[in-house]
Design an enzyme around this catalytic site. Structure first.
Site, PDB file in Angstrom:
ATOM      1  N   THR A 297      -1.345   7.452  -0.524  1.00 46.12           N
ATOM      2  CA  THR A 297      -2.680   7.285  -1.134  1.00 46.12           C
ATOM      3  C   THR A 297      -3.440   6.073  -0.590  1.00 46.12           C
ATOM      4  OG1 THR A 297      -1.846   5.830  -2.873  1.00 46.12           O
ATOM      5  CG2 THR A 297      -1.758   8.201  -3.308  1.00 46.12           C
TER       6      THR A 297
ATOM      7  N   ARG B 107       0.852  -1.193   0.000  1.00 48.09           N
ATOM      8  CA  ARG B 107       0.000   0.000   0.000  1.00 48.09           C
ATOM      9  C   ARG B 107       0.885   1.240   0.000  1.00 48.09           C
ATOM     10  NH1 ARG B 107      -4.847   0.327   4.158  1.00 48.09           N
ATOM     11  NH2 ARG B 107      -3.169   0.803   5.589  1.00 48.09           N
TER      12      ARG B 107
ATOM     13  N   ASP C 288       4.521  -6.380   9.385  1.00 45.84           N
ATOM     14  CA  ASP C 288       5.600  -6.050  10.324  1.00 45.84           C
ATOM     15  C   ASP C 288       5.585  -6.978  11.528  1.00 45.84           C
ATOM     16  OD1 ASP C 288       6.715  -4.033   8.844  1.00 45.84           O
ATOM     17  OD2 ASP C 288       5.584  -2.427   9.826  1.00 45.84           O
TER      18      ASP C 288
ATOM     19  N   ASP D  71       0.122  -3.477  12.075  1.00 44.14           N
ATOM     20  CA  ASP D  71       0.607  -3.831  10.734  1.00 44.14           C
ATOM     21  C   ASP D  71       0.956  -5.318  10.706  1.00 44.14           C
ATOM     22  OD1 ASP D  71       2.515  -4.339   8.552  1.00 44.14           O
ATOM     23  OD2 ASP D  71       2.327  -2.183   8.212  1.00 44.14           O
TER      24      ASP D  71
HETATM   25  C1  PRP Z   1      -1.314  -4.845   4.213  1.00 44.02           C
HETATM   26  C2  PRP Z   1      -2.139  -6.110   4.306  1.00 44.02           C
HETATM   27  C3  PRP Z   1      -2.926  -6.069   3.034  1.00 44.02           C
HETATM   28  C4  PRP Z   1      -3.184  -4.600   2.856  1.00 44.02           C
HETATM   29  C5  PRP Z   1      -4.592  -4.303   3.288  1.00 44.02           C
HETATM   30  O1  PRP Z   1      -0.219  -5.030   3.412  1.00 44.02           O
HETATM   31  O2  PRP Z   1      -1.356  -7.260   4.455  1.00 44.02           O
HETATM   32  O3  PRP Z   1      -2.244  -6.603   1.916  1.00 44.02           O
HETATM   33  O4  PRP Z   1      -2.250  -3.914   3.689  1.00 44.02           O
HETATM   34  O5  PRP Z   1      -4.917  -2.993   3.047  1.00 44.02           O
HETATM   35  P1  PRP Z   1      -5.994  -2.559   1.956  1.00 44.02           P
HETATM   36  O6  PRP Z   1      -7.175  -3.451   2.152  1.00 44.02           O
HETATM   37  O7  PRP Z   1      -6.275  -1.128   2.325  1.00 44.02           O
HETATM   38  O8  PRP Z   1      -5.391  -2.694   0.592  1.00 44.02           O
HETATM   39  P2  PRP Z   1       0.934  -3.922   3.228  1.00 44.02           P
HETATM   40  O9  PRP Z   1       0.643  -3.040   2.074  1.00 44.02           O
HETATM   41  O10 PRP Z   1       1.165  -3.245   4.542  1.00 44.02           O
HETATM   42  O11 PRP Z   1       2.176  -4.795   2.802  1.00 44.02           O
HETATM   43  P3  PRP Z   1       2.990  -5.910   3.620  1.00 44.02           P
HETATM   44  O12 PRP Z   1       2.096  -7.110   3.756  1.00 44.02           O
HETATM   45  O13 PRP Z   1       4.155  -6.158   2.725  1.00 44.02           O
HETATM   46  O14 PRP Z   1       3.387  -5.334   4.953  1.00 44.02           O
HETATM   47  N1  URA Z   2      -2.689  -3.398   6.798  1.00 45.54           N
HETATM   48  C1  URA Z   2      -2.366  -3.865   8.020  1.00 45.54           C
HETATM   49  O1  URA Z   2      -1.405  -4.631   8.167  1.00 45.54           O
HETATM   50  N2  URA Z   2      -3.097  -3.454   9.074  1.00 45.54           N
HETATM   51  C2  URA Z   2      -4.147  -2.627   8.941  1.00 45.54           C
HETATM   52  O2  URA Z   2      -4.808  -2.313   9.962  1.00 45.54           O
HETATM   53  C3  URA Z   2      -4.466  -2.146   7.663  1.00 45.54           C
HETATM   54  C4  URA Z   2      -3.723  -2.555   6.595  1.00 45.54           C
END
Ligand code: PRP
Ligand code: URA
Length: 209
Positions: A108, A104, A203, A200
Site C-alpha cells: 500500500t 512503508r 538499505d 532505498d
Molecule cells: C523510507 C524513507 C522514509 C519513507 C519515505 O523508509 O526513509 O521514511 O520511506 O516514503 P513516504 O514518503 O512514501 O512515506 P522505509 O519505509 O523504506 O523504512 P527504512 O528507513 O526502515 O528503510
Molecule cells: N524511500 C526510499 O528510501 N527511497 C525512495 O525513493 C522512496 C522511499
C-alpha cells in the site's frame, strides 16, 4: 505560516550527486548522509534563540551570545533518518534525541508505526525531524502528527530528497512547520520510489539488501 527551504548550496548538491551514484558504497554513503545532515542542520538552526553571557577575552570583559537553554530535540524517522542525526549532534551536542519507527508497507506504501519514544516534556523544544527521503509524504505526515499528539509545536522537517507529491502533501497536512529540502526531484514511480532519487536510503545507509 508555510516555510519551505530548498537548498542550493554547491557543497550539498555535490554530496547529493555522490549519494545518487549507484556505485557509492555503504561506508561513503553513510558518511555523506551525516555530512549533509550537518550542513542542512546549520541552515535550519539559523533561528535558534541566543542569550548574552559575559566572557573575559585576553583584553577585556564583553557580553557575547550563546545558545539559550538546552531546547533542541532531534527526532529521526527510523531507520534512514538515523543517518542524519550525528551531523546535527555535532552542531548541538546537548540536543535530546527521540525516535519514531515507521516502515512503508510494500503493497500500500502506507506507513506502519512500530516505535515512538520522544523526549518528555517536548512542548518547549525546537524539534528537528530527520528523514533522507520524502516520497509520498505518508511517513513524514504521520511522524509529525505523532509529535504533535505528544505536545510538540515548533517543528522543522529535514529531508535530503523530496518528491513534489510528498512535499505538497506535507505542506497541506502540516502548514505550520518549516520544511528543509536538499533537492526537489522529478516524480514518484509506480512503486512510490523517487525519480531520479537515490534508491532505498535505509538499505544504502545500513548495507541491507
Ligand atoms: C523510507 C524513507 C522514509 C519513507 C519515505 O523508509 O526513509 O521514511 O520511506 O516514503 P513516504 O514518503 O512514501 O512515506 P522505509 O519505509 O523504506 O523504512 P527504512 O528507513 O526502515 O528503510
Ligand atoms: N524511500 C526510499 O528510501 N527511497 C525512495 O525513493 C522512496 C522511499
Amino acid at each position: 505560516m508555510e516555510e519551505v527551504y530548498i537548498n542550493h548550496h554547491p557543497l550539498v548538491q555535490h554530496k547529493i550527486t555522490r549519494l545518487r551514484d549507484k556505485n557509492t558504497g555503504t561506508n561513503e554513503f553513510r558518511k555523506l548522509v551525516e555530512e549533509i545532515g550537518m550542513l542542512m542542520g546549520y541552515e535550519a538552526l539559523n533561528d535558534l534563540e541566543t542569550e548574552d553571557i559575559e566572557v573575559e577575552t585576553p583584553l577585556e570583559k564583553t557580553p557575547s551570545p550563546v545558545i539559550a537553554g538546552r531546547k533542541l530535540a532531534v527526532v529521526p524517522i527510523l531507520r534512514a533518518g538515523l543517518g542524519m542525526v550525528e551531523g546535527i549532534l555535532d552542531l548541538v551536542p546537548t540536543a535530546k534525541v527521540g525516535h519514531i519507527g515507521l516502515y512503508r508497507d510494500p503493497g500500500t506504501h502506507e506507513p506502519v508505526e512500530y516505535y515512538c519514544k520522544l523526549p518528555d516534556p517536548i512542548e518547549q523544544r525546537v524539534i528537528v525531524v530527520t528523514d533522507p527521503m520524502l516520497a509520498t509524504g505518508g511517513s513524514a505526515c504521520d511522524a509529525i502528527s505523532l509529535i504533535k499528539q505528544h505536545g510538540g509545536r515548533r517543528i522543522k522537517f529535514m529531508c535530503i530528497i523530496a518528491a513534489p507529491e510528498g512535499l505538497e502533501r506535507l505542506k497541506r497536512e502540516h502548514p505550520d512547520i518549516q520544511i528543509y529540502v536538499g533537492h526537489l526531484d522529478r516524480e514518484l514511480n509506480e512503486n512510490a520510489y523517487i525519480l531520479p532519487g537515490l534508491g532505498d536510503a535505509g538499505d544504502r545507509i545500513f548495507g541491507t539488501k
